[in-house]
Motif scaffolding. Structure first.
Motif, PDB file in Angstrom:
ATOM      1  N   HIS A  37     -45.762 -62.483 -30.312  1.00  8.89           N
ATOM      2  CA  HIS A  37     -46.838 -61.518 -31.085  1.00  8.89           C
ATOM      3  C   HIS A  37     -46.502 -61.677 -32.468  1.00  8.89           C
ATOM      4  O   HIS A  37     -45.379 -61.379 -33.041  1.00  8.89           O
ATOM      5  CB  HIS A  37     -46.865 -60.079 -30.673  1.00  8.89           C
ATOM      6  CG  HIS A  37     -47.063 -59.848 -29.336  1.00  8.89           C
ATOM      7  ND1 HIS A  37     -48.156 -59.812 -28.433  1.00  8.89           N
ATOM      8  CD2 HIS A  37     -45.873 -59.802 -28.067  1.00  8.89           C
ATOM      9  CE1 HIS A  37     -47.993 -59.614 -27.167  1.00  8.89           C
ATOM     10  NE2 HIS A  37     -46.790 -59.569 -27.036  1.00  8.89           N
ATOM     11  N   ALA A  39     -46.824 -61.566 -36.635  1.00  7.92           N
ATOM     12  CA  ALA A  39     -47.464 -60.782 -37.864  1.00  7.92           C
ATOM     13  C   ALA A  39     -46.906 -61.554 -39.098  1.00  7.92           C
ATOM     14  O   ALA A  39     -45.919 -61.946 -39.137  1.00  7.92           O
ATOM     15  CB  ALA A  39     -47.000 -59.326 -37.906  1.00  7.92           C
ATOM     16  N   GLU A  48     -55.267 -68.006 -44.396  1.00 13.85           N
ATOM     17  CA  GLU A  48     -55.890 -67.424 -43.453  1.00 13.85           C
ATOM     18  C   GLU A  48     -56.653 -68.156 -42.446  1.00 13.85           C
ATOM     19  O   GLU A  48     -56.665 -67.952 -41.252  1.00 13.85           O
ATOM     20  CB  GLU A  48     -56.975 -66.457 -44.098  1.00 13.85           C
ATOM     21  CG  GLU A  48     -56.348 -65.288 -44.805  1.00 13.85           C
ATOM     22  CD  GLU A  48     -57.329 -64.290 -45.626  1.00 13.85           C
ATOM     23  OE1 GLU A  48     -57.328 -63.182 -45.247  1.00 13.85           O
ATOM     24  OE2 GLU A  48     -58.137 -64.931 -46.132  1.00 13.85           O
ATOM     25  N   THR A  60     -50.811 -62.413 -29.212  1.00 11.40           N
ATOM     26  CA  THR A  60     -51.493 -61.616 -30.113  1.00 11.40           C
ATOM     27  C   THR A  60     -51.096 -62.071 -31.564  1.00 11.40           C
ATOM     28  O   THR A  60     -50.008 -62.760 -31.809  1.00 11.40           O
ATOM     29  CB  THR A  60     -51.326 -60.272 -29.981  1.00 11.40           C
ATOM     30  OG1 THR A  60     -50.085 -59.754 -30.334  1.00 11.40           O
ATOM     31  CG2 THR A  60     -51.936 -59.892 -28.617  1.00 11.40           C
ATOM     32  N   ARG A  61     -51.968 -61.854 -32.702  1.00 10.86           N
ATOM     33  CA  ARG A  61     -51.591 -62.174 -34.125  1.00 10.86           C
ATOM     34  C   ARG A  61     -52.182 -61.000 -34.961  1.00 10.86           C
ATOM     35  O   ARG A  61     -53.448 -60.768 -34.772  1.00 10.86           O
ATOM     36  CB  ARG A  61     -51.938 -63.606 -34.451  1.00 10.86           C
ATOM     37  CG  ARG A  61     -53.355 -64.154 -34.362  1.00 10.86           C
ATOM     38  CD  ARG A  61     -53.497 -65.696 -34.685  1.00 10.86           C
ATOM     39  NE  ARG A  61     -54.752 -66.019 -34.475  1.00 10.86           N
ATOM     40  CZ  ARG A  61     -56.012 -65.899 -35.195  1.00 10.86           C
ATOM     41  NH1 ARG A  61     -55.929 -65.220 -36.146  1.00 10.86           N
ATOM     42  NH2 ARG A  61     -56.984 -66.480 -34.692  1.00 10.86           N
ATOM     43  N   HIS A  62     -51.433 -60.944 -35.999  1.00  4.84           N
ATOM     44  CA  HIS A  62     -52.088 -60.304 -37.209  1.00  4.84           C
ATOM     45  C   HIS A  62     -51.804 -60.970 -38.312  1.00  4.84           C
ATOM     46  O   HIS A  62     -50.574 -61.132 -38.803  1.00  4.84           O
ATOM     47  CB  HIS A  62     -51.356 -58.737 -37.198  1.00  4.84           C
ATOM     48  CG  HIS A  62     -52.010 -58.009 -38.525  1.00  4.84           C
ATOM     49  ND1 HIS A  62     -52.960 -57.182 -38.467  1.00  4.84           N
ATOM     50  CD2 HIS A  62     -51.533 -57.989 -39.574  1.00  4.84           C
ATOM     51  CE1 HIS A  62     -53.067 -56.484 -39.810  1.00  4.84           C
ATOM     52  NE2 HIS A  62     -52.199 -56.884 -40.401  1.00  4.84           N
ATOM     53  N   GLU A  64     -52.704 -61.090 -42.511  1.00  5.47           N
ATOM     54  CA  GLU A  64     -53.448 -60.600 -43.629  1.00  5.47           C
ATOM     55  C   GLU A  64     -53.156 -61.145 -45.040  1.00  5.47           C
ATOM     56  O   GLU A  64     -52.000 -61.769 -45.052  1.00  5.47           O
ATOM     57  CB  GLU A  64     -53.344 -59.075 -43.562  1.00  5.47           C
ATOM     58  CG  GLU A  64     -51.719 -58.527 -43.912  1.00  5.47           C
ATOM     59  CD  GLU A  64     -51.808 -57.100 -43.963  1.00  5.47           C
ATOM     60  OE1 GLU A  64     -51.418 -56.660 -45.312  1.00  5.47           O
ATOM     61  OE2 GLU A  64     -51.802 -56.448 -43.027  1.00  5.47           O
ATOM     62  N   GLY A  93     -50.733 -52.519 -43.320  1.00  2.00           N
ATOM     63  CA  GLY A  93     -51.399 -53.199 -42.341  1.00  2.00           C
ATOM     64  C   GLY A  93     -50.239 -53.823 -41.199  1.00  2.00           C
ATOM     65  O   GLY A  93     -50.373 -53.696 -40.031  1.00  2.00           O
ATOM     66  N   ILE A  94     -49.503 -54.475 -41.729  1.00  2.00           N
ATOM     67  CA  ILE A  94     -48.247 -55.212 -41.128  1.00  2.00           C
ATOM     68  C   ILE A  94     -47.438 -54.119 -40.408  1.00  2.00           C
ATOM     69  O   ILE A  94     -47.200 -54.067 -39.405  1.00  2.00           O
ATOM     70  CB  ILE A  94     -47.307 -56.101 -42.000  1.00  2.00           C
ATOM     71  CG1 ILE A  94     -48.117 -57.177 -42.555  1.00  2.00           C
ATOM     72  CG2 ILE A  94     -45.992 -56.439 -41.401  1.00  2.00           C
ATOM     73  CD1 ILE A  94     -48.484 -58.292 -41.648  1.00  2.00           C
ATOM     74  N   PHE A  97     -49.299 -52.725 -37.355  1.00  2.00           N
ATOM     75  CA  PHE A  97     -49.267 -53.761 -36.391  1.00  2.00           C
ATOM     76  C   PHE A  97     -48.229 -53.820 -35.375  1.00  2.00           C
ATOM     77  O   PHE A  97     -47.910 -53.855 -34.158  1.00  2.00           O
ATOM     78  CB  PHE A  97     -49.621 -55.084 -36.772  1.00  2.00           C
ATOM     79  CG  PHE A  97     -49.625 -56.138 -35.754  1.00  2.00           C
ATOM     80  CD1 PHE A  97     -50.570 -56.487 -34.792  1.00  2.00           C
ATOM     81  CD2 PHE A  97     -48.346 -56.981 -35.534  1.00  2.00           C
ATOM     82  CE1 PHE A  97     -50.719 -57.304 -33.835  1.00  2.00           C
ATOM     83  CE2 PHE A  97     -48.179 -58.069 -34.574  1.00  2.00           C
ATOM     84  CZ  PHE A  97     -49.299 -58.350 -33.788  1.00  2.00           C
ATOM     85  N   THR A 101     -47.419 -52.816 -31.706  1.00  2.00           N
ATOM     86  CA  THR A 101     -46.892 -53.711 -30.615  1.00  2.00           C
ATOM     87  C   THR A 101     -45.699 -53.151 -30.085  1.00  2.00           C
ATOM     88  O   THR A 101     -45.825 -53.426 -28.954  1.00  2.00           O
ATOM     89  CB  THR A 101     -46.658 -55.108 -31.443  1.00  2.00           C
ATOM     90  OG1 THR A 101     -47.688 -55.405 -32.050  1.00  2.00           O
ATOM     91  CG2 THR A 101     -46.240 -56.114 -30.457  1.00  2.00           C
TER      92      THR A 101
END
Length: 402
Positions: A37, A39, A48, A60-62, A64, A93-94, A97, A101
């Protein structure tokens, strides 16, 4: 094993600069050990856009965009007494996440790439193992900046070195393992922190030997020869200082003996002081190029005349992998497992012009040096061999309760 949470200060793709090269290959290796996962921050829209290329490696990934300016980060750092390096990367945001997670996924290991991201590892992380990849001792870099800067930057860099150094030691104390790219960086950090081999160790960089292969056909630039090449991110101060000094001090001496010699500065985002070098006789400033291999393949000599360098210089490894003769400064050579004089030439500022002239005027010796360089890289520098210890690092039981 359980899932892995991977935190990176920059999207680890494409692998076309030092930090992205290492983080991308770490991500690939981790993806073979468990579900990952991710971030990460993006520097810009292009970054991006690259995030989707990582989907084969992540569950999964986040990602920004990092938008806080240096000025805003500086003011926040002064207000809170923190290093600017951390304030630049603050993000709700990080943090959100990461919390989600850890709450929803069976995270067995938190793998953190670059010290700025350690701020997102919670004090209460349950049973998750925490592996911290500092790569380099960043605080030492700021200390070196302070040694040569004028006021007020001397004071600013000294503050960053002091606060970041304390943060690095505190982070390493709570991590289960802390990694650096070379034994030299490990030794430096052990002296600063007092931590031993059970907590601090080296995990070296490799090279994509199939990509950086002199047998692969690549398009070479149509430029005057013989060609001397430097590669790197050209808004990075140590790279800037290196090419400015080489172009103004060593190149004229080289051209006095080899009049046609051309110095190509190859890399993205050349700062104004670097672009100005193109006005000098025999200097080319390329900016970003589609494929650096063409420039390396065309080079009679590759130079790495850095006065300040941390960790492993990927530019040196890539040139050696391409079978090119390299002249590196002592700082650029540090941490590279090769035989000076037989697999590359190590020369300081006073001796680099003589070393380059020797290779330009003795092509047979230069060719032998390049062949030996390639052989060394094939023997010892594949990513698979360099990252072999990773499985043990991320699957070991927690070292201490935190």
């Amino acid at each position: 094993m359980g899932d892995i949470l991977f935190l990176a200060h920059r999207v680890p793709y494409p692998p076309d600069r030092g930090d992205k090269i290492r983080s991308f290959h770490l991500l690939k290796a981790l993806a073979k050990l468990g579900r990952v996962h991710l971030a990460a921050f993006a520097d810009d829209a292009a970054d991006e856009g690259h995030a989707a290329a990582l989907d084969p490696y992540v569950a999964t990934r986040h990602v920004e965009r990092r938008t806080r300016s240096q000025v805003a980060a500086g003011l926040a750092a002064l207000r809170t007494g923190r290093p600017v390096s951390l304030a630049l990367f603050e993000s709700a945001g990080i943090a959100g996440f990461v919390a989600q997670t850890l709450r929803e996924r069976p995270i067995e290991t938190i793998f953190v790439f670059s010290g700025q991201m350690a701020q997102f590892v919670p004090a209460d992380r349950g049973a998750a193992r925490f592996v911290m990849d500092f790569v380099d001792v960043d605080s030492a870099k700021f200390a070196a900046y302070a040694d040569t800067a004028r006021q007020p930057m001397r004071r600013i860099h000294a503050r960053e070195a002091r606060l970041l150094g304390a943060y690095e030691i505190a982070t390493a104390a709570r991590a289960d393992a802390s990694l650096f790219v070379s034994e030299a960086e490990v030794a430096l950090f052990r002296r600063h922190s007092g931590l031993g081999a059970e907590k601090v160790q080296a995990l070296g960089n490799g090279v994509d030997l199939a990509f950086f292969d002199p047998a692969v056909a690549v398009e070479r630039p149509n430029v005057p020869t013989p060609l001397i090449v430097f590669t790197g991110q050209m808004d990075y101060p140590p790279n800037m200082a290196a090419v400015i000094r080489f172009a103004r001090e060593s190149l004229p001496a080289i051209r006095a003996t080899v009049p046609g010699a051309t110095f190509a500065i190859v890399g993205r985002n050349p700062a104004p002081a670097v672009r100005a070098l193109a006005a000098l006789p025999g200097v080319i400033v390329t900016g970003a190029v589609a494929d650096v291999r063409g420039w390396l393949a065309a080079a009679a000599v590759v130079v790495a005349p850095l006065d300040l360098a941390r960790g492993i210089q990927n530019k040196v490894l890539e040139a050696m992998a391409m079978g090119r003769p390299v002249v590196a400064s002592p700082a650029a050579f540090e941490g590279i497992e090769a035989v000076a004089g037989a697999e590359l030439i190590v020369a300081d500022a006073a001796g680099e012009a003589v070393a380059v002239i020797g290779l330009l005027t003795r092509p047979d010796a230069a060719a032998r040096l390049g062949l030996a360089a390639r052989a060394r890289l094939v023997a010892d520098y594949s990513w698979e061999s360099r990252l072999a210890p990773l499985a043990g690092l991320v699957t070991a039981p927690r070292a201490v309760a935190v």
